[in-house]
Design a protein around this motif. Structure first.
Motif, PDB file in Angstrom:
ATOM      1  N   GLN A  63       6.994  -2.205   6.762  1.00  0.00           N
ATOM      2  CA  GLN A  63       5.836  -2.860   6.153  1.00  0.00           C
ATOM      3  C   GLN A  63       4.880  -1.821   5.562  1.00  0.00           C
ATOM      4  OE1 GLN A  63       4.233  -5.228   9.314  1.00  0.00           O
ATOM      5  NE2 GLN A  63       5.842  -6.767   9.170  1.00  0.00           N
ATOM      6  N   ALA A  64       4.699  -0.714   6.274  1.00  0.00           N
ATOM      7  CA  ALA A  64       3.819   0.345   5.781  1.00  0.00           C
ATOM      8  C   ALA A  64       4.361   0.949   4.487  1.00  0.00           C
ATOM      9  CB  ALA A  64       3.647   1.426   6.849  1.00  0.00           C
ATOM     10  N   ALA A  65       5.672   1.124   4.392  1.00  0.00           N
ATOM     11  CA  ALA A  65       6.285   1.656   3.165  1.00  0.00           C
ATOM     12  C   ALA A  65       6.050   0.698   2.000  1.00  0.00           C
ATOM     13  CB  ALA A  65       7.775   1.902   3.380  1.00  0.00           C
ATOM     14  N   ALA A  66       6.198  -0.597   2.251  1.00  0.00           N
ATOM     15  CA  ALA A  66       5.948  -1.582   1.199  1.00  0.00           C
ATOM     16  C   ALA A  66       4.478  -1.554   0.783  1.00  0.00           C
ATOM     17  CB  ALA A  66       6.346  -2.977   1.676  1.00  0.00           C
ATOM     18  N   GLN A  67       3.575  -1.403   1.746  1.00  0.00           N
ATOM     19  CA  GLN A  67       2.148  -1.337   1.437  1.00  0.00           C
ATOM     20  C   GLN A  67       1.817  -0.093   0.617  1.00  0.00           C
ATOM     21  OE1 GLN A  67      -0.289  -3.720   1.963  1.00  0.00           O
ATOM     22  NE2 GLN A  67      -1.363  -2.342   0.569  1.00  0.00           N
ATOM     23  N   ASP A  68       2.510   1.011   0.894  1.00  0.00           N
ATOM     24  CA  ASP A  68       2.300   2.220   0.098  1.00  0.00           C
ATOM     25  C   ASP A  68       2.578   1.950  -1.369  1.00  0.00           C
ATOM     26  OD1 ASP A  68       1.429   3.836   2.146  1.00  0.00           O
ATOM     27  OD2 ASP A  68       3.346   4.864   2.408  1.00  0.00           O
ATOM     28  N   CYS A  69       3.617   1.171  -1.656  1.00  0.00           N
ATOM     29  CA  CYS A  69       3.933   0.839  -3.049  1.00  0.00           C
ATOM     30  C   CYS A  69       2.773   0.043  -3.667  1.00  0.00           C
ATOM     31  CB  CYS A  69       5.243   0.056  -3.121  1.00  0.00           C
ATOM     32  SG  CYS A  69       6.075   0.188  -4.716  1.00  0.00           S
ATOM     33  N   GLU A  70       2.220  -0.888  -2.900  1.00  0.00           N
ATOM     34  CA  GLU A  70       1.070  -1.642  -3.402  1.00  0.00           C
ATOM     35  C   GLU A  70      -0.111  -0.705  -3.676  1.00  0.00           C
ATOM     36  OE1 GLU A  70       0.804  -4.870  -4.344  1.00  0.00           O
ATOM     37  OE2 GLU A  70       2.974  -4.873  -4.021  1.00  0.00           O
ATOM     38  N   ASN A  71      -0.326   0.260  -2.790  1.00  0.00           N
ATOM     39  CA  ASN A  71      -1.411   1.233  -2.986  1.00  0.00           C
ATOM     40  C   ASN A  71      -1.183   2.070  -4.237  1.00  0.00           C
ATOM     41  OD1 ASN A  71      -2.536   0.284  -0.619  1.00  0.00           O
ATOM     42  ND2 ASN A  71      -1.753   1.964   0.625  1.00  0.00           N
ATOM     43  N   LEU A  72       0.058   2.475  -4.480  1.00  0.00           N
ATOM     44  CA  LEU A  72       0.383   3.244  -5.690  1.00  0.00           C
ATOM     45  C   LEU A  72       0.137   2.409  -6.939  1.00  0.00           C
ATOM     46  CD1 LEU A  72       3.639   4.993  -4.447  1.00  0.00           C
ATOM     47  CD2 LEU A  72       1.489   6.121  -5.054  1.00  0.00           C
ATOM     48  N   LYS A  73       0.488   1.133  -6.910  1.00  0.00           N
ATOM     49  CA  LYS A  73       0.244   0.253  -8.051  1.00  0.00           C
ATOM     50  C   LYS A  73      -1.243   0.214  -8.396  1.00  0.00           C
ATOM     51  CE  LYS A  73       2.495  -3.795  -8.043  1.00  0.00           C
ATOM     52  NZ  LYS A  73       3.187  -5.005  -7.519  1.00  0.00           N
ATOM     53  N   GLN A  74      -2.062   0.093  -7.372  1.00  0.00           N
ATOM     54  CA  GLN A  74      -3.504   0.017  -7.585  1.00  0.00           C
ATOM     55  C   GLN A  74      -4.073   1.357  -8.059  1.00  0.00           C
ATOM     56  OE1 GLN A  74      -5.331  -2.789  -7.441  1.00  0.00           O
ATOM     57  NE2 GLN A  74      -3.391  -3.833  -7.083  1.00  0.00           N
ATOM     58  N   ALA A  75      -3.656   2.427  -7.417  1.00  0.00           N
ATOM     59  CA  ALA A  75      -4.216   3.747  -7.734  1.00  0.00           C
ATOM     60  C   ALA A  75      -3.885   4.192  -9.148  1.00  0.00           C
ATOM     61  CB  ALA A  75      -3.707   4.783  -6.730  1.00  0.00           C
ATOM     62  N   PHE A  76      -2.663   3.908  -9.592  1.00  0.00           N
ATOM     63  CA  PHE A  76      -2.218   4.383 -10.903  1.00  0.00           C
ATOM     64  C   PHE A  76      -2.181   3.291 -11.955  1.00  0.00           C
ATOM     65  CE2 PHE A  76      -0.413   7.441  -7.879  1.00  0.00           C
ATOM     66  CZ  PHE A  76      -0.940   8.619  -8.400  1.00  0.00           C
ATOM     67  N   LYS A  77      -2.578   2.084 -11.574  1.00  0.00           N
ATOM     68  CA  LYS A  77      -2.503   0.935 -12.489  1.00  0.00           C
ATOM     69  C   LYS A  77      -1.114   0.914 -13.132  1.00  0.00           C
ATOM     70  CE  LYS A  77      -7.434   0.619 -13.123  1.00  0.00           C
ATOM     71  NZ  LYS A  77      -7.628   0.677 -11.726  1.00  0.00           N
ATOM     72  N   ALA A  78      -0.116   0.890 -12.255  1.00  0.00           N
ATOM     73  CA  ALA A  78       1.275   1.033 -12.674  1.00  0.00           C
ATOM     74  C   ALA A  78       2.152   0.016 -11.952  1.00  0.00           C
ATOM     75  CB  ALA A  78       1.756   2.444 -12.340  1.00  0.00           C
ATOM     76  N   GLU A  79       3.399  -0.010 -12.358  1.00  0.00           N
ATOM     77  CA  GLU A  79       4.407  -0.776 -11.624  1.00  0.00           C
ATOM     78  C   GLU A  79       5.003   0.157 -10.572  1.00  0.00           C
ATOM     79  OE1 GLU A  79       5.008  -4.024 -12.018  1.00  0.00           O
ATOM     80  OE2 GLU A  79       3.383  -3.946 -13.481  1.00  0.00           O
ATOM     81  N   CYS A  80       5.392  -0.394  -9.456  1.00  0.00           N
ATOM     82  CA  CYS A  80       5.969   0.424  -8.394  1.00  0.00           C
ATOM     83  C   CYS A  80       7.184  -0.285  -7.825  1.00  0.00           C
ATOM     84  CB  CYS A  80       4.949   0.662  -7.287  1.00  0.00           C
ATOM     85  SG  CYS A  80       5.597   1.690  -5.937  1.00  0.00           S
ATOM     86  N   ARG A  81       8.204   0.506  -7.579  1.00  0.00           N
ATOM     87  CA  ARG A  81       9.435  -0.024  -6.979  1.00  0.00           C
ATOM     88  C   ARG A  81       9.832   0.927  -5.860  1.00  0.00           C
ATOM     89  NH1 ARG A  81      15.277   0.014  -7.978  1.00  0.00           N
ATOM     90  NH2 ARG A  81      14.994   1.791  -9.360  1.00  0.00           N
ATOM     91  N   LEU A  82      10.041   0.372  -4.689  1.00  0.00           N
ATOM     92  CA  LEU A  82      10.523   1.143  -3.545  1.00  0.00           C
ATOM     93  C   LEU A  82      12.017   1.348  -3.742  1.00  0.00           C
ATOM     94  CD1 LEU A  82       9.823   2.299  -0.745  1.00  0.00           C
ATOM     95  CD2 LEU A  82      10.180   0.027   0.189  1.00  0.00           C
ATOM     96  N   VAL A  83      12.450   2.596  -3.889  1.00  0.00           N
ATOM     97  CA  VAL A  83      13.854   2.852  -4.216  1.00  0.00           C
ATOM     98  C   VAL A  83      14.669   3.382  -3.042  1.00  0.00           C
ATOM     99  CG1 VAL A  83      13.481   3.138  -6.683  1.00  0.00           C
ATOM    100  CG2 VAL A  83      13.323   5.129  -5.194  1.00  0.00           C
ATOM    101  N   ASN A  84      13.986   3.900  -2.022  1.00  0.00           N
ATOM    102  CA  ASN A  84      14.735   4.433  -0.881  1.00  0.00           C
ATOM    103  C   ASN A  84      13.828   4.461   0.342  1.00  0.00           C
ATOM    104  OD1 ASN A  84      16.470   5.715   0.862  1.00  0.00           O
ATOM    105  ND2 ASN A  84      16.774   7.528  -0.396  1.00  0.00           N
ATOM    106  N   VAL A  85      14.346   3.993   1.461  1.00  0.00           N
ATOM    107  CA  VAL A  85      13.624   4.041   2.730  1.00  0.00           C
ATOM    108  C   VAL A  85      14.584   4.543   3.791  1.00  0.00           C
ATOM    109  CG1 VAL A  85      12.388   2.737   4.499  1.00  0.00           C
ATOM    110  CG2 VAL A  85      12.156   2.090   2.107  1.00  0.00           C
ATOM    111  N   ARG A  86      14.149   5.551   4.534  1.00  0.00           N
ATOM    112  CA  ARG A  86      14.962   6.060   5.639  1.00  0.00           C
ATOM    113  C   ARG A  86      14.064   6.080   6.875  1.00  0.00           C
ATOM    114  NH1 ARG A  86      17.541  11.878   5.234  1.00  0.00           N
ATOM    115  NH2 ARG A  86      17.511  11.123   3.115  1.00  0.00           N
TER     116      ARG A  86
END
Length: 82
Positions: A29-52
């Motif tokens: 869940q935290a990894a998914a939230q990081d993507c949301e944070n990146l979207k907001q910070a950079f006003k960009a699209e974000c896709r989680l491509v790898n999680v380990r």
């Protein structure tokens, strides 16, 4: 990102596996939230491509056992055109 959680005294293997599953779910869940944070910070699209996620339980001597859980995430960030 990493978390360390003391294992309940006397917890058997089954209880440890359950605790690890909860911790891993939290880090997903935290990894998914990081993507949301990146979207907001950079006003960009974000896709989680790898999680380990890695986890282990280690004995800490007299302080008992500790569960170590960490996550490494990779994201693809695409800046939106103005």
């Amino acid at each position: 990102m990493a978390i360390n959680i003391p294992v309940a005294p006397g917890a058997g293997t089954e209880e440890q596996v359950k605790q690890i599953a909860v911790a891993r779910a939290y880090l997903y869940q935290a990894a998914a939230q990081d993507c949301e944070n990146l979207k907001q910070a950079f006003k960009a699209e974000c896709r989680l491509v790898n999680v380990r996620v890695n986890s282990s339980v280690q004995s800490r001597g007299s302080s008992g056992e500790t569960m170590f859980v960490n996550v490494q995430s990779a994201y693809e960030v695409t800046i939106r055109p103005n």
